[in-house]
Design an enzyme around this catalytic site. Structure first.
Site, PDB file in Angstrom:
ATOM      1  N   HIS A 122      38.265  43.419  42.215  1.00 36.20           N
ATOM      2  CA  HIS A 122      39.240  42.587  42.919  1.00 36.20           C
ATOM      3  C   HIS A 122      38.821  41.126  42.925  1.00 36.20           C
ATOM      4  O   HIS A 122      39.611  40.251  42.615  1.00 36.20           O
ATOM      5  CB  HIS A 122      39.420  43.084  44.358  1.00 36.20           C
ATOM      6  CG  HIS A 122      40.487  42.346  45.092  1.00 36.20           C
ATOM      7  ND1 HIS A 122      40.261  41.135  45.704  1.00 36.20           N
ATOM      8  CD2 HIS A 122      41.785  42.633  45.285  1.00 36.20           C
ATOM      9  CE1 HIS A 122      41.389  40.711  46.247  1.00 36.20           C
ATOM     10  NE2 HIS A 122      42.328  41.597  46.015  1.00 36.20           N
ATOM     11  N   GLU A 132      35.500  34.480  38.315  1.00 31.18           N
ATOM     12  CA  GLU A 132      35.687  34.556  36.871  1.00 31.18           C
ATOM     13  C   GLU A 132      34.563  35.388  36.288  1.00 31.18           C
ATOM     14  O   GLU A 132      33.498  35.489  36.894  1.00 31.18           O
ATOM     15  CB  GLU A 132      35.686  33.156  36.262  1.00 31.18           C
ATOM     16  CG  GLU A 132      36.935  32.394  36.609  1.00 31.18           C
ATOM     17  CD  GLU A 132      37.052  31.089  35.836  1.00 31.18           C
ATOM     18  OE1 GLU A 132      36.055  30.635  35.222  1.00 31.18           O
ATOM     19  OE2 GLU A 132      38.143  30.519  35.853  1.00 31.18           O
ATOM     20  N   ALA A 181      40.587  53.456  44.939  1.00 28.95           N
ATOM     21  CA  ALA A 181      41.773  54.267  44.646  1.00 28.95           C
ATOM     22  C   ALA A 181      42.717  53.500  43.733  1.00 28.95           C
ATOM     23  O   ALA A 181      42.529  52.310  43.471  1.00 28.95           O
ATOM     24  CB  ALA A 181      42.477  54.639  45.952  1.00 28.95           C
ATOM     25  N   HIS A 187      47.218  46.963  43.359  1.00 25.60           N
ATOM     26  CA  HIS A 187      46.668  46.068  42.334  1.00 25.60           C
ATOM     27  C   HIS A 187      46.476  46.816  41.020  1.00 25.60           C
ATOM     28  O   HIS A 187      46.759  46.285  39.950  1.00 25.60           O
ATOM     29  CB  HIS A 187      45.327  45.486  42.777  1.00 25.60           C
ATOM     30  CG  HIS A 187      45.428  44.455  43.846  1.00 25.60           C
ATOM     31  ND1 HIS A 187      46.290  43.381  43.779  1.00 25.60           N
ATOM     32  CD2 HIS A 187      44.739  44.326  45.008  1.00 25.60           C
ATOM     33  CE1 HIS A 187      46.139  42.628  44.866  1.00 25.60           C
ATOM     34  NE2 HIS A 187      45.209  43.182  45.623  1.00 25.60           N
TER      35      HIS A 187
END
Length: 123
Positions: free
Chosen positions: A10, A46, A72, A76
Site C-alpha cells: 500500500h 516509490e 486480503a 485496492h
C-alpha cells in the site's frame, strides 16, 4: 525465461513502514536462481508499479509476478491494482505480467499469523 517478482504494498508516509517488505524482498532475492525482485507501492512511497515494471523490463525480465502484500483481496487489490496492471501491460506488451492472490489469503501465511497471535498470549 527471465523472471521478476514485484512485491506490491500500500505505502505509507513513513518510509520505515516498508522495512518488513524490504526484508522479504532481500530474502526472496538471495541465492542462486533467485528472481529479480522489486518493491512497488500504491501511494506515498516509490517505486510505483509502473517504475518497478520499467526497471524489470530494462533488466531483461520477460515475465513478472505481482504479489499484493495485503492481508486480503481489498478494494485496492480488486480495483486499483488491476487498472495499474493494465497500464503496465500496455506500456510493456512483450512482458507477461501475472497478478497473484493477496499474500494474506494464503493458508501458510494465515498459519504463521495464528502462531504469532498465540505467542503474543504467551509473551
Amino acid at each position: 525465461m527471465n523472471h521478476g517478482l514485484i512485491l506490491f504494498g500500500h505505502g505509507s508516509r513513513d518510509p520505515e513502514w516498508a522495512r518488513p517488505l524490504r526484508e522479504v524482498a532481500a530474502q526472496v532475492a538471495a541465492g542462486d536462481g533467485a528472481p529479480q525482485v522489486e518493491l512497488a507501492f500504491l501511494e506515498f512511497l516509490e517505486p510505483t508499479l509502473e517504475q518497478a515494471c520499467d526497471r524489470l523490463a530494462a533488466a531483461g525480465v520477460t515475465r513478472i509476478a505481482v504479489l499484493p502484500m495485503f492481508i486480503a483481496q481489498s478494494g485496492h487489490v480488486r480495483r486499483d491494482l488491476p487498472a495499474q496492471l493494465d497500464a503496465a501491460r500496455a506500456r510493456h506488451p512483450s512482458l507477461r505480467i501475472d497478478l497473484a492472490t493477496a499474500v494474506g489469503e494464503d493458508p501458510r501465511v494465515q498459519a504463521v499469523m495464528a502462531e504469532v497471535a498465540r505467542a503474543a498470549l504467551a509473551g
